[in-house]
Design a protein around this motif. Sequence first.
Motif, PDB file in Angstrom:
ATOM      1  N   UNK A   1      -1.422  11.719   3.602  1.00  0.00           N
ATOM      2  CA  UNK A   1      -2.953  10.661   3.894  1.00  0.00           C
ATOM      3  C   UNK A   1      -2.070   9.069   4.050  1.00  0.00           C
ATOM      4  N   UNK A   2      -1.188   9.155   3.127  1.00  0.00           N
ATOM      5  CA  UNK A   2      -0.901   7.879   2.733  1.00  0.00           C
ATOM      6  C   UNK A   2      -0.365   7.534   3.993  1.00  0.00           C
ATOM      7  N   UNK A   3      -0.305   5.570   4.245  1.00  0.00           N
ATOM      8  CA  UNK A   3       0.505   5.718   5.820  1.00  0.00           C
ATOM      9  C   UNK A   3       1.537   4.311   5.108  1.00  0.00           C
ATOM     10  N   UNK A   4       2.313   3.698   5.518  1.00  0.00           N
ATOM     11  CA  UNK A   4       3.212   2.267   5.857  1.00  0.00           C
ATOM     12  C   UNK A   4       3.503   1.529   7.002  1.00  0.00           C
ATOM     13  N   UNK A   5       3.134   0.584   7.179  1.00  0.00           N
ATOM     14  CA  UNK A   5       4.029   0.502   8.324  1.00  0.00           C
ATOM     15  C   UNK A   5       5.130  -0.972   8.218  1.00  0.00           C
ATOM     16  N   UNK A   6       5.811  -0.926   9.077  1.00  0.00           N
ATOM     17  CA  UNK A   6       6.805  -2.287   8.672  1.00  0.00           C
ATOM     18  C   UNK A   6       6.938  -2.897  10.243  1.00  0.00           C
TER      19      UNK A   6
ATOM     20  N   UNK B   1       6.507   3.330  11.111  1.00  0.00           N
ATOM     21  CA  UNK B   1       5.751   3.580  10.747  1.00  0.00           C
ATOM     22  C   UNK B   1       5.451   5.237   9.726  1.00  0.00           C
ATOM     23  N   UNK B   2       5.091   5.334   8.857  1.00  0.00           N
ATOM     24  CA  UNK B   2       4.991   6.948   8.209  1.00  0.00           C
ATOM     25  C   UNK B   2       3.794   7.061   7.869  1.00  0.00           C
ATOM     26  N   UNK B   3       3.441   8.240   7.696  1.00  0.00           N
ATOM     27  CA  UNK B   3       2.665   9.184   7.275  1.00  0.00           C
ATOM     28  C   UNK B   3       2.665   9.956   6.553  1.00  0.00           C
ATOM     29  N   UNK B   4       2.805  10.271   4.900  1.00  0.00           N
ATOM     30  CA  UNK B   4       2.912  11.396   4.128  1.00  0.00           C
ATOM     31  C   UNK B   4       2.197  12.418   4.645  1.00  0.00           C
TER      32      UNK B   4
ATOM     33  N   UNK C   1       8.444   7.203  12.125  1.00  0.00           N
ATOM     34  CA  UNK C   1       7.863   7.131  14.262  1.00  0.00           C
ATOM     35  C   UNK C   1       8.539   5.909  13.992  1.00  0.00           C
ATOM     36  N   UNK C   2       9.821   5.725  14.560  1.00  0.00           N
ATOM     37  CA  UNK C   2      10.350   3.505  14.750  1.00  0.00           C
ATOM     38  C   UNK C   2       9.704   3.670  16.587  1.00  0.00           C
ATOM     39  N   UNK C   3       9.382   2.050  16.183  1.00  0.00           N
ATOM     40  CA  UNK C   3       8.859   2.069  17.752  1.00  0.00           C
ATOM     41  C   UNK C   3       9.950   1.085  18.167  1.00  0.00           C
ATOM     42  N   UNK C   4      10.700   0.045  17.679  1.00  0.00           N
ATOM     43  CA  UNK C   4      11.448  -0.399  17.725  1.00  0.00           C
ATOM     44  C   UNK C   4      12.921  -0.785  16.898  1.00  0.00           C
TER      45      UNK C   4
END
Length: 213
Positions: free
Chosen positions: A77-82, A92-95, A109-112
């Motif tokens: 449930x932990x997330x990390x967006x950069x 963004x990453x989600x465990x 998830x890659x966005x750019x």
Amino acid sequence: MLKKIAIGLAAALALLLAFIATRPDTFTLSRTATLPGTPDIAFGLVNDFHQWERWSPWEKLDPNLKRVYGGAESGTGATYAWTGNSEAGEGRMTIEESRANESVRIKLEFLKPFAATNTTTFTLKPAQDGTAVTWTMTGENGFMSKAFSVFFDMDAMVGKDFEKGLASMQAAATAEIAKRAEAEAARKQAEAKAAEEAATATEGAPAVAAPTP
């Protein structure tokens, strides 16, 4: 003449497109390294996104990288967006799954600069000299990814980053072991001092005469 050249180019392009279409629909990249210490040390470094700055090969791509942590503090449930410069991109990453001292599965998830969704997995196993950590990324190859793989070796390019990250993880694990050793030494020293002070206080306390019957 020009017509023949155009036909030739069209035929070459058709062959290239046909070859690209035959490329694998999925990919798997994997690297393994042995970290010092027990599995819980390596697990702590990957299961908590707050620790990634210590070892991730992509954290140094942009000194002004913007990070947003969310969800659980760590684990499932932990997330990390950069968001960063053209090198760091945005994502963004989600465990999705966390098994204590065994494995961590992450949705990446890659966005750019391009959009893509892959799965990253860290698998931990006790080894003779510490903990074997296997870092794996899997995903689907769209047409652009297939075309890219024709001209560039993705395994070598991304694998190099994995190797760099695992080397940094080894250094972080070594530092963590030293930190724990210092904390344990300080704890024992504090206990010894407390015991010594207690013994001194007992020795210095006045004797209490037994009551006369």
